[in-house]
Design a protein around this motif. Sequence first.
Motif, PDB file in Angstrom:
ATOM      1  N   UNK A  92       0.831  -1.204   0.000  1.00  0.00           N
ATOM      2  CA  UNK A  92       0.000   0.000   0.000  1.00  0.00           C
ATOM      3  C   UNK A  92       0.864   1.252   0.000  1.00  0.00           C
ATOM      4  N   UNK A  93       1.919   1.284   0.792  1.00  0.00           N
ATOM      5  CA  UNK A  93       2.794   2.454   0.817  1.00  0.00           C
ATOM      6  C   UNK A  93       3.444   2.688  -0.543  1.00  0.00           C
ATOM      7  N   UNK A  94       3.824   1.611  -1.217  1.00  0.00           N
ATOM      8  CA  UNK A  94       4.395   1.765  -2.557  1.00  0.00           C
ATOM      9  C   UNK A  94       3.385   2.353  -3.524  1.00  0.00           C
ATOM     10  N   UNK A  95       2.144   1.876  -3.460  1.00  0.00           N
ATOM     11  CA  UNK A  95       1.101   2.387  -4.336  1.00  0.00           C
ATOM     12  C   UNK A  95       0.860   3.877  -4.107  1.00  0.00           C
ATOM     13  N   UNK A  96       0.804   4.286  -2.861  1.00  0.00           N
ATOM     14  CA  UNK A  96       0.414   5.667  -2.537  1.00  0.00           C
ATOM     15  C   UNK A  96       1.554   6.649  -2.774  1.00  0.00           C
ATOM     16  N   UNK A  97       2.726   6.338  -2.241  1.00  0.00           N
ATOM     17  CA  UNK A  97       3.817   7.311  -2.252  1.00  0.00           C
ATOM     18  C   UNK A  97       4.427   7.513  -3.634  1.00  0.00           C
ATOM     19  N   UNK A  98       4.226   6.570  -4.546  1.00  0.00           N
ATOM     20  CA  UNK A  98       4.681   6.771  -5.924  1.00  0.00           C
ATOM     21  C   UNK A  98       3.611   7.424  -6.785  1.00  0.00           C
ATOM     22  N   UNK A  99       2.357   7.273  -6.395  1.00  0.00           N
ATOM     23  CA  UNK A  99       1.253   7.778  -7.217  1.00  0.00           C
ATOM     24  C   UNK A  99       0.963   9.252  -6.947  1.00  0.00           C
ATOM     25  N   UNK A 100       1.263   9.733  -5.741  1.00  0.00           N
ATOM     26  CA  UNK A 100       0.967  11.131  -5.411  1.00  0.00           C
ATOM     27  C   UNK A 100       1.726  12.112  -6.306  1.00  0.00           C
ATOM     28  N   UNK A 101       3.057  11.978  -6.513  1.00  0.00           N
ATOM     29  CA  UNK A 101       3.738  12.906  -7.429  1.00  0.00           C
ATOM     30  C   UNK A 101       3.195  12.828  -8.853  1.00  0.00           C
ATOM     31  N   UNK A 102       2.822  11.630  -9.293  1.00  0.00           N
ATOM     32  CA  UNK A 102       2.244  11.476 -10.627  1.00  0.00           C
ATOM     33  C   UNK A 102       0.920  12.229 -10.734  1.00  0.00           C
TER      34      UNK A 102
END
Length: 509
Positions: free
Chosen positions: A351-361
């Motif tokens: 979940x952390x990987x999904x969220x923290x990479x998607x926010x800048x995008x």
Amino acid sequence: MALVLRPSVWFYHEFGLVSVYETGGNAWLIILARSLRMFAYGTNSLILALFFAEIGFSDSQLGLFMTLTLLGDVFLGTALTLVADKVGRRRILLMGSALMVLTGCIFAYFENFWILLFAAVVGVVSATGGDFGPFRSIEESIISQITSPSSRADVLAWYVTLSALGSTAGSEASGRIIEFLQRRDGWTLADAYHSLWWVYAIFGFLNAGLVILLSKACEADSQQEKYAQVPQEESEDNSIELVESPARPGAVALDGPTLPPPPKKSRFSWLSGWIGNISTPTLSVMWKLWALLAVDSLADGMVPYSLTNYYMDDKFHPSKAALGDVTSVSYFLSAVGGVFAGPMARKIGLVNTMVFTHIPSSAAVLVFPWPNMFWLTAVLLFVRAGLNNMDQAPRSALIAAIVKPEERTAVMGITSMMRTLAATAGPTVTGLLAGSNRFWIAFVAGGAFRLAYDIGLWVIFVNIKLHQHEEVQPEMVQTGQQRQHDDNEEMGSLAGSDEDNDEDDRTTK
């Protein structure tokens, strides 16, 4: 020797290539099939909107076309996915390949709006550059079945990464092919666009060939054999007494335990048969995730890569080769980002990987209309694309870790349906905005929706328990730190062996 091998061995283990290798040939074939399919999708994601504009379709017709195409993907893809486990997963994948060939041939020959719309709705075409239709859900279910919990995220990460490289090559090739064909005598821009659809059909044939090579281990019944029920213990007295039936004098009945009558089938039994394979606890969790994914997919449907290319072409008027280069670099950065999804998921969680990479995008989408320079707009597209795909493999691994093994194909099919259905409204809204010179609003709204999805996902799912329905065997695939330790010992032994050999040589001399 150790200095040469150490980085390669470290990359092989740390970035999950060992998991792909150990999973076997079925995983290789599935990854290769999707990579070739995404090459074909990469060619038409660049030209789809431009192709329609060139043959005289309006922006509103373009929006309607993309919306109805996505609706066709919803019904066709969902129907084929839900029956895949019963009919055969390989058969459904082969059927999808045939529809892909049919669609490519029709688009290569016709220019009538309604014929093209019919081919897109009942066939397989990527209106947004994504992998919609029956393929991805079934392939992800197969990968989840043939992998262990410890190797699944790595295999899915390479499944996403290499497919992004396919999109990169397809976008780059399409731009170059169009520029080359335009310079030939007698070739119009529309003719060049038509020629790329023949490429689409050819890659449909290649996809079918790879599907034929898949083994029976990809089918659902091979998994069900592992969970075969143990026969109940027989009673000591197995005798059955024949007695006269009271209801029918003279008739003989069995004096033994009576079985209850079979339940009557409801008129909606076909629907309950599909959803009934999913347990209530699974549905209670998945409804939350489906709602969040619908918000994210609505945003992606408003600003897909095909419409993003159309927006940049209309605003800055670059050459088709330059536009193809930008799209190709975007897909390449997406592939590079996907490489890091597996290692990051092991370090900080799915979940952390999904969220923290998607926010800048998502933030890059929000401010995309702001620059008035082509290169700065391209940079924002690179940021969006480079980080956008890093949540795909963890998302598939998250779903596989939440649901039961026998529920995966149905759940992933419904997930794809929900995402596609939510994305259908996007192109129509964007087409209306483009016609009124308010295209930029679609990017602002899309970025805001994506950020809402990111925050909601982290709040609801950050502490969810995983792998409750399957046995986790970490010894099958080591963690990154264990691999690093073993690699260091192996390289140290190799280096020590080299030093011993050198010392023996000096002693001999």
